[in-house]
Write an enzyme that holds these catalytic residues in place. Sequence first.
Site, PDB file in Angstrom:
ATOM      1  N   SER A  10      11.150  24.386  19.276  1.00 54.10           N
ATOM      2  CA  SER A  10      12.432  24.573  18.596  1.00 54.10           C
ATOM      3  C   SER A  10      13.261  25.630  19.317  1.00 54.10           C
ATOM      4  O   SER A  10      12.756  26.687  19.693  1.00 54.10           O
ATOM      5  CB  SER A  10      12.187  25.014  17.147  1.00 54.10           C
ATOM      6  OG  SER A  10      11.447  24.037  16.438  1.00 54.10           O
ATOM      7  N   GLU A  97       5.068  31.907   7.481  1.00 57.79           N
ATOM      8  CA  GLU A  97       5.757  30.741   8.035  1.00 57.79           C
ATOM      9  C   GLU A  97       5.740  29.576   7.052  1.00 57.79           C
ATOM     10  O   GLU A  97       6.759  28.906   6.835  1.00 57.79           O
ATOM     11  CB  GLU A  97       5.091  30.315   9.347  1.00 57.79           C
ATOM     12  CG  GLU A  97       5.716  29.055   9.948  1.00 57.79           C
ATOM     13  CD  GLU A  97       4.906  28.480  11.090  1.00 57.79           C
ATOM     14  OE1 GLU A  97       5.453  27.672  11.848  1.00 57.79           O
ATOM     15  OE2 GLU A  97       3.701  28.815  11.202  1.00 57.79           O
ATOM     16  N   GLN A 134      20.742   5.504 -19.252  1.00 59.64           N
ATOM     17  CA  GLN A 134      19.546   6.271 -19.609  1.00 59.64           C
ATOM     18  C   GLN A 134      18.585   6.392 -18.435  1.00 59.64           C
ATOM     19  O   GLN A 134      17.978   7.449 -18.236  1.00 59.64           O
ATOM     20  CB  GLN A 134      18.835   5.618 -20.796  1.00 59.64           C
ATOM     21  CG  GLN A 134      17.688   6.463 -21.340  1.00 59.64           C
ATOM     22  CD  GLN A 134      16.975   5.798 -22.498  1.00 59.64           C
ATOM     23  OE1 GLN A 134      16.264   4.823 -22.288  1.00 59.64           O
ATOM     24  NE2 GLN A 134      17.170   6.313 -23.705  1.00 59.64           N
ATOM     25  N   GLY A 194      23.210   3.923  -3.325  1.00 56.31           N
ATOM     26  CA  GLY A 194      23.269   2.568  -2.806  1.00 56.31           C
ATOM     27  C   GLY A 194      23.442   2.576  -1.295  1.00 56.31           C
ATOM     28  O   GLY A 194      22.870   3.413  -0.591  1.00 56.31           O
ATOM     29  N   ASN A 221       0.644  18.355   6.229  1.00 55.33           N
ATOM     30  CA  ASN A 221       0.250  18.482   4.828  1.00 55.33           C
ATOM     31  C   ASN A 221      -1.208  18.109   4.598  1.00 55.33           C
ATOM     32  O   ASN A 221      -1.829  18.580   3.643  1.00 55.33           O
ATOM     33  CB  ASN A 221       1.175  17.642   3.942  1.00 55.33           C
ATOM     34  CG  ASN A 221       2.494  18.352   3.695  1.00 55.33           C
ATOM     35  OD1 ASN A 221       2.766  19.412   4.262  1.00 55.33           O
ATOM     36  ND2 ASN A 221       3.329  17.784   2.843  1.00 55.33           N
TER      37      ASN A 221
END
Length: 233
Positions: A10, A97, A134, A194, A221
């Site tokens: 990075s 981090e 709803q 959409g 993860n």
Amino acid sequence: MVNGSKTFISNGHHCGLLIVVCKTNPAEAARGVSLLVVEQPGEQPGFRRGRLLHKIGQKGQDTAELFFDDLRVPAENLLGGEEGQGFYQLMNQLPRERLIIGVGAIAAAEAALEHTLAYVRERKAFGKRLLDFQNTRFRLAERRTEVTLGQVFIDHCIQRLIAGALDAETASMAKWWCTQKQCEIVDECLQFFGGYGYMLEYPIARLYADARVQKIYGGTNEIMKELIARGLD
């Protein structure tokens, strides 16, 4: 002299200062790793920046390849002043981090929710605002709850960091759960837009593209779950 290459760096294309993780004692494992500071790398013989890598998201930040060919680094540029401390120095900062990634994840999830609420308050279908249905209200109520839970947990982790008590297990929880929820929340929010949600001119589309890498960098993860699981023994 430093030899080798690194990728997925990075800010690698325009950085003026590099901290390079390198082997200073190949005979050792973790104890053979040190951190070297390279100042003004673009002006140093033996250093070369590679191509800019094209990512699906986070296009405002460059990511590059870096190459080292007999790059000379002064001995006084050894970070910490003691050889073989690199692995410890890296591990010592990992909880911080991973918490930073968790902070960004919850902030992005909240931003996605706010963009979506603004849209469904204005967008109409079958003569009604999307927010009046709803299904819309219930789904966004769930997302609001998840964002709030994430914010509370992140605040808890920040307090522990300030107190010097943020452990690797808790930081891994923050990184895993928050980035997972970020991706889920942004994906569900995008659905309310959409076809417009697929257009990069809409912030929700850019949030979607930027989110995916959050579950990869800073430790995947899957690794976070492994670290958490070690505390179960």
